[in-house]
Motif scaffolding. Structure first.
Motif, short mmCIF file in Angstrom:
data_model
loop_
_atom_site.label_atom_id
_atom_site.label_comp_id
_atom_site.label_asym_id
_atom_site.label_seq_id
_atom_site.Cartn_x
_atom_site.Cartn_y
_atom_site.Cartn_z
N UNK A 677 0.80 -1.22 0.00
CA UNK A 677 0.00 0.00 0.00
C UNK A 677 0.84 1.28 0.00
N UNK A 678 2.03 1.24 0.60
CA UNK A 678 2.84 2.45 0.69
C UNK A 678 3.19 2.96 -0.70
N UNK A 679 3.01 4.27 -0.90
CA UNK A 679 3.31 4.91 -2.17
C UNK A 679 2.16 4.88 -3.16
N UNK A 680 1.07 4.15 -2.83
CA UNK A 680 -0.06 4.05 -3.74
C UNK A 680 -0.91 5.32 -3.66
N UNK A 681 -1.42 5.77 -4.81
CA UNK A 681 -2.29 6.94 -4.89
C UNK A 681 -3.56 6.60 -5.64
N UNK A 682 -4.22 7.64 -6.17
CA UNK A 682 -5.43 7.44 -6.97
C UNK A 682 -6.48 6.64 -6.19
N UNK A 683 -6.70 7.02 -4.88
CA UNK A 683 -7.71 6.40 -4.04
C UNK A 683 -7.53 4.89 -3.87
N UNK A 684 -6.28 4.42 -3.93
CA UNK A 684 -6.02 2.99 -3.73
C UNK A 684 -6.41 2.56 -2.32
N UNK A 685 -6.38 3.49 -1.37
CA UNK A 685 -6.69 3.14 0.01
C UNK A 685 -8.17 2.81 0.23
N UNK A 686 -9.04 3.11 -0.74
CA UNK A 686 -10.46 2.81 -0.57
C UNK A 686 -10.82 1.40 -1.04
N UNK A 687 -9.94 0.76 -1.82
CA UNK A 687 -10.26 -0.56 -2.38
C UNK A 687 -10.48 -1.59 -1.28
N UNK A 688 -9.64 -1.68 -0.22
CA UNK A 688 -9.88 -2.68 0.83
C UNK A 688 -11.21 -2.47 1.56
N UNK A 689 -11.77 -1.27 1.51
CA UNK A 689 -13.00 -0.99 2.25
C UNK A 689 -14.25 -1.15 1.38
N UNK A 690 -14.15 -0.70 0.10
CA UNK A 690 -15.33 -0.68 -0.75
C UNK A 690 -15.19 -1.54 -2.01
N UNK A 691 -14.01 -2.12 -2.24
CA UNK A 691 -13.80 -2.94 -3.42
C UNK A 691 -13.66 -2.14 -4.70
N UNK A 692 -13.51 -0.82 -4.60
CA UNK A 692 -13.37 0.04 -5.77
C UNK A 692 -12.71 1.34 -5.35
N UNK A 693 -12.23 2.07 -6.36
CA UNK A 693 -11.63 3.39 -6.10
C UNK A 693 -12.76 4.42 -6.05
N UNK A 694 -12.88 5.10 -4.93
CA UNK A 694 -13.95 6.06 -4.72
C UNK A 694 -13.56 7.00 -3.59
N UNK A 695 -14.39 8.00 -3.35
CA UNK A 695 -14.14 8.91 -2.24
C UNK A 695 -14.55 8.26 -0.93
N UNK A 696 -13.80 8.56 0.13
CA UNK A 696 -14.24 8.20 1.47
C UNK A 696 -14.00 9.39 2.38
N UNK A 697 -14.13 9.19 3.68
CA UNK A 697 -14.16 10.32 4.61
C UNK A 697 -12.94 11.23 4.44
N UNK A 698 -11.77 10.67 4.22
CA UNK A 698 -10.55 11.47 4.11
C UNK A 698 -10.63 12.45 2.95
#
Length: 1006
Positions: A677-698
């Motif tokens: 995960x380190x260094x990943x951008x383009x909403x990569x951090x939302x995939x483990x939560x929603x299964x897709x790249x999207x907006x979340x609280x952050x």
């Protein structure tokens, strides 16, 4: 500017100059004396105006304060007479029990005195037994100062002035009270009158004669009662602080005072008149103080304008007189200058020779040019060297005035080829002085640097040595044409300067070389040292010797092997030769003479001197830098460990929203390791939560507050932080989880945002517990409803057949059997009542009716209509204040008021019930109150009375099942509010309950 003629023989010209100077000084002295007298007249007039303004304002403020004080004294005296008359009438009124007559008497007295709002008579317990306002009857004011202070002091000859206190309506009131004694001389109560704030507001406002004026009434305890015009936070403010106008006046013991200046109770400097209100022949426990004040700057505004006009007139007169005197003296100096010129030429030569001894060459050039320009009346002056090839010119300096006023180009050291120079170099080409009195018309104008002053006319002379032109001296832009006398002067000065210049230049070059080398060695903080090819120390500075542990004055004979502690000895020779050929910067370690070792950074390069190759090196101690670097590494590791130790899943993104931190808890929750995960951008951090790249609280951290409120209902923003509860479907291999998330921005030391952090907590277990609890509550409510409903039929049969049995066999039953029958019927009836109440209780939370807009006053009116018979039977008095329109279940709201009013009637005392219903807006909720004068409730039973089937009295004393208040509590809780009681035994009860407001709760009063 030039020499010092005073060192030579004083000529007749010097005497004339001194005489002229004395004459000029006397002229200025007379002018200054005349202006001083004029300034004194203006100053005295301004002082007198200021004093008169001050006296007039003091008298005016004192007069206004006296007017207020006299009116207040009359009101106090009149009020005191009224209080005294009421005390005298009290025995008659008590004896004949004319309570209504007493109320009417107090109303009449109140109406007759415009400064009194209300009058009360309180018994020894603080209960109101007579009042000019009926709504205050039977209320208890024992805690008020206007009762507690007279009760404590118990002095019938003293009029008590209470400190100002804030009423329910938000205004401040002062009460005047007198003690009532019983026939045996004991304390039996207080008669008190509340002063009307509106009357005193009009009184204070009537004396205002300026927009900046303030008038106020203050209590003797240092509490402000009222100020006009209104000032936020002033009524009720403490004034008895050190340094306030109030404290100074009170401590002075005088009846009236006038003060000027600043006080902690005012924001700006003011002039204030204070007067003590103390009627003669009347004893009061506290005095009142009247204050009238004005802003000090506003008082003296007219005086300041007048003073500014006087100052402007004085400046204008002074400027005109000074200008005339300057013009006169300029003519006198012109005549004197012509005589001084001849003597100056003689003194100048001597002056330059003396100047050259004590100054460097550059100062000598500049000084000479300044003198030449002054004597030739030329604004521009320059000095050039001609190189030995006789083909190049080097600019040495400009005159001071040229640089300061005309030329923006420095030009020092600028070189010209003679063939490229303009007409100003003709003196070299022609080998004679040249004059160009019409420079702009010449065809060959060139060679002037950028920023050079525009030239109008010029004179340039060559300076010869050994038949070679060694320098040129030039002047320019004289107002008049240059003549032969100018050539003689400048050529004469140029020859003198060159002789001195040649000697000074040789001396300065030698001196500079020595200073340059010594300075480099002594001021350098790094350890500078020079080595030969064998590593022997040829030379070093004091810093290097001290670095190795020697004294600064020591001259040790050392080799590089004596201090180098990292590079092996056998490699040092090759390393030195390598550095001589290839300069480098590297880190190594040195050894001190005591054996200790330290880290250094070495910068080395080779050079050649007298045919020998040497190594120049500079060593810098980096021990502290190494320690700081180690400390930083430890600090970063500690922060990483703490971040990983956090129990909540947490990650951090930078300004581009790339993940820069992903802790251990986040790995466990998301199933994604940190490395991926380190260094990943383009909403990569939302995939483990929603299964897709999207907006979340952050990603909502930059969204405006209004947009968050309208578009994101589940998000809460407090300051810069965001909070939200949501469901993440992709967590735990697609099972999903309810989470609670918190987001905050990250900023650097300058407050600039550099990223954001989001912390996420799994609350699935909490959500499951909440759902189980809700399900359990629904089951319990269903059980209570079914059980209550199903028990009704058996009870009806028991009661019915028992009554049939009693009627049919009435003749054959004895009294004991009939009593048993009565017990059975009574028990069944009470059981039915309990079941009916329990059924009603369970229906409250089962109600499916939505809350609708309800006019509370209409609901209360209907309840009172339904209870009309019970109210008339006990002669109850119900007073209902303004009630709001709210969102509620209209049926349940009516049941709530019916239970509370019914309890007030049921649990009444000896006197007829008096019930007051009111509502006030408190922040985001309505606060309702139902107050009565009944038997009251002891504090230890405040919680118990709201429990189901809990009673404080037997059924023989007061009928009922004990479920009424429990039903009230359920109704209030269903509406999102709370209910409580405030009471004491024998003093009545007040039940409070709240109903939260919603966007549909219109803020209107019926």
């Amino acid at each position: 500017m030039g020499g010092k003629p005073g060192k030579h023989t004083i000529s007749e010209l010097d005497v004339n100059q001194v005489t002229l100077g004395h004459s000029i000084s006397n002229q200025w002295l007379m002018l200054i004396l005349g202006l001083t007298v004029l300034a004194s007249v203006f100053g005295y007039q301004s002082f007198a105006d200021h004093r008169n303004t001050t006296n007039q304002e003091h008298q005016r403020l004192q007069t206004q304060a006296r007017v207020i004080a006299l009116n207040i004294e009359r009101q106090i005296v009149a009020t005191n007479l009224s209080l005294t008359s009421v005390i005298k009438d009290m025995p008659y009124l008590h004896r004949n029990k004319h309570s209504r007559l007493a109320n009417l008497r107090l109303q009449a007295l109140t109406n007759s005195m415009p400064g009194v709002r209300s009058m009360l008579v309180l018994d020894q317990n603080g209960d109101v037994i007579a009042s000019s306002r009926e709504e205050l009857l039977n209320r208890n004011f024992r805690a008020r100062d206007y009762f507690s202070t007279p009760e404590k002091d118990n002095n019938t000859s003293e009029l008590y002035i209470s400190p100002p206190f804030k009423t329910v309506l938000g205004s401040f009131v002062i009460n005047l009270s007198r003690v009532i004694h019983s026939p045996n001389g004991e304390f039996s109560g207080v008669v008190t009158a509340a002063l009307d704030p509106e009357y005193f507001y009009v009184l204070l406002n009537s004396v205002l004669y300026a927009p900046d004026m303030l008038s106020s009434i203050n209590h003797g305890d240092g509490i402000r009662f009222m100020i006009v015009p209104d000032q936020n936070g002033q009524p009720g403010k403490r004034l008895s602080l050190p340094g306030t106008f109030f404290t100074r006046h009170r401590d002075s013991g005088k009846n009236e005072n006038v003060f000027t200046g600043k006080s902690p109770s005012y924001t700006s400097a003011r002039v204030i008149a204070l007067r003590t209100v103390q009627p003669q022949k009347l004893t009061m426990d506290k005095s009142l103080y009247v204050a009238c004040s004005r802003d000090q700057s506003a008082i003296y505004e007219h005086w300041r304008l007048a003073t500014l006009k006087q100052v402007f007139a004085f400046v204008l007169i002074s400027f005109s007189a000074g200008t005339g005197l300057v013009l006169l003296q300029r003519r006198q100096r012109g005549l004197s200058f012509q005589a001084a010129r001849a003597q100056e030429l003689i003194n100048l030569r001597l002056s330059l020779m003396e100047y050259a001894v004590k100054h460097d060459m550059h100062d000598l050039f500049t000084h000479t040019l300044d003198e030449v320009c002054r004597l030739s009346s030329s604004p521009i002056g320059f000095y050039h060297f001609v190189e030995s090839d006789q083909q190049t010119i080097a600019l040495q300096t400009w005159s001071t005035r040229t640089l300061n006023e005309f030329c923006t180009s420095d030009g020092h050291g600028l070189h010209y080829r003679i063939e490229d120079a303009g007409v100003w170099a003709d003196c070299i080409r022609q080998r004679r002085p040249v004059i160009h009195n019409d420079y702009p018309s010449l065809p060959n104008r060139k060679g002037l640097p950028e920023g050079h002053a525009p030239v109008i006319r010029e004179l340039v002379v060559p300076i010869f040595r050994a038949d070679l032109v060694v320098a040129i001296l030039g002047v320019g832009n004289k107002q008049a044409d240059y003549v032969d006398q100018d050539i003689e002067l400048i050529s004469y000065l140029g020859d003198i300067v060159w002789e001195i210049t040649e000697r000074k230049r040789n001396e300065e070059e030698r001196h500079k070389l020595g200073i340059r080398y010594q300075t480099l060695q002594s001021v350098a903080s790094d350890g500078i040292h020079i080595l030969d090819q064998d590593g022997n120390l040829v030379e070093s500075n004091a810093a290097f010797r001290q670095m190795l542990g020697y004294k600064a004055e020591d001259e040790p004979s050392l080799n590089v092997t004596d201090w180098e502690a990292k590079i092996p000895k056998e490699s040092l020779g090759a390393k030195i030769r390598e550095l001589i050929d290839t300069p480098a910067i590297f880190e190594t370690r040195h050894r001190r003479c005591n054996g200790t070792i330290f880290d250094v950074e070495v910068s080395a390069c080779g050079f050649q001197l007298d045919g020998k190759k040497l190594l120049y090196a500079s060593s810098r101690d980096i021990t502290k830098r190494k320690e700081i670097e180690a400390s930083l590494r430890e600090s970063r590791q500690l922060q990483t460990d703490i971040f990983d130790f956090l129990p909540d899943a947490t990650f951090v993104v930078d300004r581009e929203k790339k993940v820069i931190a992903w802790n251990r808890a986040m790995e466990e929750m998301s199933g994604v390791p940190k490395e991926k995960m380190l260094g990943q951008g383009d909403h990569a951090y939302t995939i483990p939560f929603y299964g897709e790249r999207r907006n979340q609280l952050l990603d909502l951290i930059d969204v405006d507050d209004d947009e968050i409120k309208t578009k994101y209902q589940g998000v809460t923003k407090l300051g810069e932080r965001l909070f939200a509860e949501t469901f993440c479907p992709a967590l735990f291999n697609g099972k999903g989880a309810h989470v609670w998330a918190v987001v905050a921005p990250l900023r650097n030391a300058d407050g600039i945002r550099i990223g954001a952090i989001e912390s996420i907590r799994d609350i699935s277990a909490i959500k499951e517990t909440e759902e189980n609890l809700a399900r359990s509550n629904r089951d319990l409510e269903q059980f209570a409803y079914v059980a209550s409903h199903d028990l009704q039929e058996p009870l009806r049969k028991i009661a019915g057949f028992t009554e049939l049995l009693a009627n049919r066999y009435k003749e054959s039953l004895d009294e004991k059997a009939e009593s048993y029958m009565a017990y059975i019927v009574d028990g069944a009836t009470r059981m039915r009542s309990l079941i009916n109440d329990l059924l009603s209780y369970s229906r409250i939370m089962r109600s499916s009716r939505e809350l609708a807009e309800t006019d509370t006053s209409v609901v209360v009116f209907r309840v009172l209509k339904d209870m009309e018979l019970a109210i008339k039977e006990c002669a109850a008095e119900v007073v209902c204040g303004p009630l709001p329109v709210i969102q509620s279940d209209q049926s349940q709201l009516g049941q709530l008021f019916q239970n509370l009013i019914g309890n007030a009637i049921k649990y009444r005392g000896a006197a007829p019930p008096k019930i007051a219903i009111n509502a006030v807006r408190k922040h985001k909720e309505w606060l309702f109150s139902v107050a009565d004068n009944g038997i009251g409730i002891a504090p230890e039973f405040y919680e118990r009375i709201f429990a189901i089937f809990q009673r404080l009295h037997t059924r023989s004393e007061y009928p009922g099942t004990g479920i009424g208040l429990a039903v009230c509590q359920k109704i209030v809780e269903r509406h999102g509010g709370k209910i409580w009681v405030e009471s004491a035994s024998g003093t009545g009860s007040t039940f409070y309950f709240t109903i939260p407001t919603t966007p549909q709760n219109l803020e209107m009063i019926s």
